[in-house]
Write a protein that holds these residues in place. Sequence first.
Motif, PDB file in Angstrom:
ATOM      1  N   GLY A 212     -26.220   8.294  50.017  1.00 52.94           N
ATOM      2  CA  GLY A 212     -27.494   9.015  49.959  1.00 52.94           C
ATOM      3  C   GLY A 212     -28.192   9.147  51.302  1.00 52.94           C
ATOM      4  O   GLY A 212     -29.198   9.867  51.416  1.00 52.94           O
ATOM      5  N   GLY A 213     -27.703   8.449  52.321  1.00 43.29           N
ATOM      6  CA  GLY A 213     -28.185   8.676  53.687  1.00 43.29           C
ATOM      7  C   GLY A 213     -29.481   7.990  54.077  1.00 43.29           C
ATOM      8  O   GLY A 213     -29.930   8.134  55.207  1.00 43.29           O
TER       9      GLY A 213
ATOM     10  N   GLY B 100     -28.449   1.606  54.867  1.00 44.53           N
ATOM     11  CA  GLY B 100     -27.126   1.248  55.374  1.00 44.53           C
ATOM     12  C   GLY B 100     -26.769   1.901  56.703  1.00 44.53           C
ATOM     13  O   GLY B 100     -27.626   2.196  57.533  1.00 44.53           O
ATOM     14  N   ILE B 101     -25.464   2.091  56.875  1.00 47.52           N
ATOM     15  CA  ILE B 101     -24.909   2.655  58.106  1.00 47.52           C
ATOM     16  C   ILE B 101     -25.633   3.946  58.518  1.00 47.52           C
ATOM     17  O   ILE B 101     -25.935   4.164  59.692  1.00 47.52           O
ATOM     18  CB  ILE B 101     -23.399   2.987  57.888  1.00 47.52           C
ATOM     19  CG1 ILE B 101     -22.571   1.701  57.798  1.00 47.52           C
ATOM     20  CG2 ILE B 101     -22.862   3.922  58.960  1.00 47.52           C
ATOM     21  CD1 ILE B 101     -22.230   1.046  59.101  1.00 47.52           C
ATOM     22  N   GLN B 102     -25.906   4.791  57.516  1.00 47.69           N
ATOM     23  CA  GLN B 102     -26.510   6.095  57.830  1.00 47.69           C
ATOM     24  C   GLN B 102     -27.914   5.923  58.408  1.00 47.69           C
ATOM     25  O   GLN B 102     -28.272   6.571  59.396  1.00 47.69           O
ATOM     26  CB  GLN B 102     -26.530   6.986  56.574  1.00 47.69           C
ATOM     27  CG  GLN B 102     -25.165   7.507  56.139  1.00 47.69           C
ATOM     28  CD  GLN B 102     -24.309   6.481  55.386  1.00 47.69           C
ATOM     29  OE1 GLN B 102     -24.712   5.341  55.199  1.00 47.69           O
ATOM     30  NE2 GLN B 102     -23.126   6.891  54.946  1.00 47.69           N
ATOM     31  N   ALA B 103     -28.719   5.047  57.810  1.00 48.99           N
ATOM     32  CA  ALA B 103     -30.080   4.811  58.336  1.00 48.99           C
ATOM     33  C   ALA B 103     -29.999   4.221  59.734  1.00 48.99           C
ATOM     34  O   ALA B 103     -30.794   4.573  60.622  1.00 48.99           O
ATOM     35  CB  ALA B 103     -30.829   3.859  57.409  1.00 48.99           C
TER      36      ALA B 103
ATOM     37  N   ALA C 180     -18.437  -1.836  53.361  1.00 43.21           N
ATOM     38  CA  ALA C 180     -18.302  -1.411  51.960  1.00 43.21           C
ATOM     39  C   ALA C 180     -18.779   0.026  51.854  1.00 43.21           C
ATOM     40  O   ALA C 180     -19.644   0.450  52.629  1.00 43.21           O
ATOM     41  CB  ALA C 180     -19.168  -2.292  51.051  1.00 43.21           C
ATOM     42  N   LEU C 181     -18.194   0.752  50.923  1.00 44.49           N
ATOM     43  CA  LEU C 181     -18.735   2.076  50.594  1.00 44.49           C
ATOM     44  C   LEU C 181     -19.603   1.895  49.364  1.00 44.49           C
ATOM     45  O   LEU C 181     -19.241   1.147  48.454  1.00 44.49           O
ATOM     46  CB  LEU C 181     -17.601   3.050  50.268  1.00 44.49           C
ATOM     47  CG  LEU C 181     -16.491   3.199  51.312  1.00 44.49           C
ATOM     48  CD1 LEU C 181     -15.422   4.171  50.806  1.00 44.49           C
ATOM     49  CD2 LEU C 181     -17.064   3.682  52.625  1.00 44.49           C
ATOM     50  N   THR C 182     -20.747   2.563  49.322  1.00 46.86           N
ATOM     51  CA  THR C 182     -21.497   2.592  48.063  1.00 46.86           C
ATOM     52  C   THR C 182     -21.632   4.037  47.629  1.00 46.86           C
ATOM     53  O   THR C 182     -21.790   4.934  48.463  1.00 46.86           O
ATOM     54  CB  THR C 182     -22.903   1.968  48.177  1.00 46.86           C
ATOM     55  OG1 THR C 182     -23.739   2.805  48.999  1.00 46.86           O
ATOM     56  CG2 THR C 182     -22.853   0.558  48.736  1.00 46.86           C
ATOM     57  N   ALA C 183     -21.495   4.258  46.321  1.00 43.96           N
ATOM     58  CA  ALA C 183     -21.868   5.541  45.736  1.00 43.96           C
ATOM     59  C   ALA C 183     -23.331   5.366  45.353  1.00 43.96           C
ATOM     60  O   ALA C 183     -23.660   4.552  44.479  1.00 43.96           O
ATOM     61  CB  ALA C 183     -21.001   5.834  44.519  1.00 43.96           C
ATOM     62  N   GLN C 184     -24.208   6.057  46.047  1.00 51.95           N
ATOM     63  CA  GLN C 184     -25.628   5.715  45.950  1.00 51.95           C
ATOM     64  C   GLN C 184     -26.475   6.946  46.216  1.00 51.95           C
ATOM     65  O   GLN C 184     -26.115   7.813  47.007  1.00 51.95           O
ATOM     66  CB  GLN C 184     -25.911   4.619  46.999  1.00 51.95           C
ATOM     67  CG  GLN C 184     -27.288   4.053  46.978  1.00 51.95           C
ATOM     68  CD  GLN C 184     -27.513   2.882  47.943  1.00 51.95           C
ATOM     69  OE1 GLN C 184     -28.614   2.386  48.039  1.00 51.95           O
ATOM     70  NE2 GLN C 184     -26.494   2.430  48.654  1.00 51.95           N
ATOM     71  N   ASN C 185     -27.624   7.014  45.543  1.00 55.33           N
ATOM     72  CA  ASN C 185     -28.624   8.023  45.885  1.00 55.33           C
ATOM     73  C   ASN C 185     -29.992   7.368  45.753  1.00 55.33           C
ATOM     74  O   ASN C 185     -30.068   6.134  45.694  1.00 55.33           O
ATOM     75  CB  ASN C 185     -28.459   9.280  45.009  1.00 55.33           C
ATOM     76  CG  ASN C 185     -28.565   8.961  43.525  1.00 55.33           C
ATOM     77  OD1 ASN C 185     -29.204   7.979  43.141  1.00 55.33           O
ATOM     78  ND2 ASN C 185     -27.939   9.772  42.695  1.00 55.33           N
TER      79      ASN C 185
ATOM     80  N   GLY D 223     -37.288   7.487  47.490  1.00 50.54           N
ATOM     81  CA  GLY D 223     -36.818   8.383  48.536  1.00 50.54           C
ATOM     82  C   GLY D 223     -36.636   7.665  49.867  1.00 50.54           C
ATOM     83  O   GLY D 223     -37.130   6.547  50.068  1.00 50.54           O
ATOM     84  N   PRO D 224     -35.919   8.319  50.802  1.00 51.92           N
ATOM     85  CA  PRO D 224     -35.693   7.719  52.122  1.00 51.92           C
ATOM     86  C   PRO D 224     -36.958   7.768  52.971  1.00 51.92           C
ATOM     87  O   PRO D 224     -37.924   8.457  52.637  1.00 51.92           O
ATOM     88  CB  PRO D 224     -34.623   8.634  52.720  1.00 51.92           C
ATOM     89  CG  PRO D 224     -34.894   9.960  52.094  1.00 51.92           C
ATOM     90  CD  PRO D 224     -35.352   9.659  50.686  1.00 51.92           C
ATOM     91  N   THR D 225     -36.913   7.070  54.084  1.00 53.44           N
ATOM     92  CA  THR D 225     -37.996   7.177  55.066  1.00 53.44           C
ATOM     93  C   THR D 225     -37.642   8.297  56.046  1.00 53.44           C
ATOM     94  O   THR D 225     -36.534   8.842  56.005  1.00 53.44           O
ATOM     95  CB  THR D 225     -38.187   5.839  55.813  1.00 53.44           C
ATOM     96  OG1 THR D 225     -37.048   5.610  56.652  1.00 53.44           O
ATOM     97  CG2 THR D 225     -38.354   4.684  54.837  1.00 53.44           C
TER      98      THR D 225
END
Length: 274
Positions: free
Chosen positions: A13-14, A17-20, A38-43, A253-255
């Motif tokens: 979901g971005g 984790g790694i994406q943030a 680890a991979l997460t399937a996440q939103n 939601g994300p920041t």
Amino acid sequence: MHIVTTIAGSDSGGGAGIQADLKTFQELGVFGTSVITALTAQNTMGVSGVFPIDHSFVEKQFQALIEDFSIAAIKTGMLYSSDIIKAIAHMIHNQNIPLIVDPVMIAKGGESLLLQEAIEAMRSSLLPLATIVTPNIPEAEALTGRKIHDVSDIREVAQGFFQLGVHCVILKGGHLADPNFAIDYVFFQNGKSFSMQTPRIQTSNTHGTGCTFSAAITAFLGQGFAMDKAIIEAKKFIQLAILHDLSIGHGYGPTNHFAYQLHKDSCEVLIYET
Ligand SMILES: Nc1ncnc2c1ncn2[C@@H]1O[C@H](COP(=O)(O)OP(=O)(O)OP(=O)(O)O)[C@@H](O)[C@H]1O
Ligand SMILES: Cc1ncc(CO)c(N)n1
């Protein structure tokens, strides 16, 4: 160009984790590299699956980095299992690189990101290598075995981390029930301590706040900021990222990782000696 590394889980979901971490590194002008645990399937509504990476391949990713780059700072996030934690501790123990440990345990939706069996490895293998640890209240309680009822318990808990060998403890007060302020408590092994206070923002868009905060500390440390300056500037980064939230998704939601560069002069962090 300063190179920094995140060792963490992928959030599809971005927002966390790694994406943030990589978004935060990019915004703060450092070159981000990553080791995925680890991979997460996440939103924004939750985690629907976790696929851990074999610890030998976690090692292989880190090995590829140290063979080629001079890394200025490392952060860890979701580490999932004791095998992964031990592999990471084994690889970084003789590297002499500042290490920021964000002891991620549970996602905002309640899903576990660290196996129960991994808590001991976090305590005994990884925390002794940590320059800074950034627990929230439940994480601090789980790692030190001490309960936090109010602010007076926080100093005791910091001592628990110092006994493990950590140099600096940032206890994030986001989970303490202060309706007006988001207060984080910073303790150094040499006895120095202070609190950082910003207005608490009423929002549900707090997915990845901890990841973003610790990534910002890593980016500032990697650029050579003194530890206290790096921590205070990171608090500004997360405050602005929460304040200027983006309307993305249907859950937490994300920041907003863009906000600091646009608004950094508008944010004040109040510092109090503790
Ligand atoms: N509503 C809010 N308003 C302002 N600051 C906040 C708010 N919630 C959290 N923070 C700040 O965000 C930073 C991260 O703290 P938080 O307690 O959310 O971490 P966390 O629980 O580890 O996050 P995560 O769920 O991403 O792991 C801290 O500096 C905290 O004070
Ligand atoms: C991959 C990952 N790391 C950390 C968190 C905690 O915010 C999350 N939700 N997902």
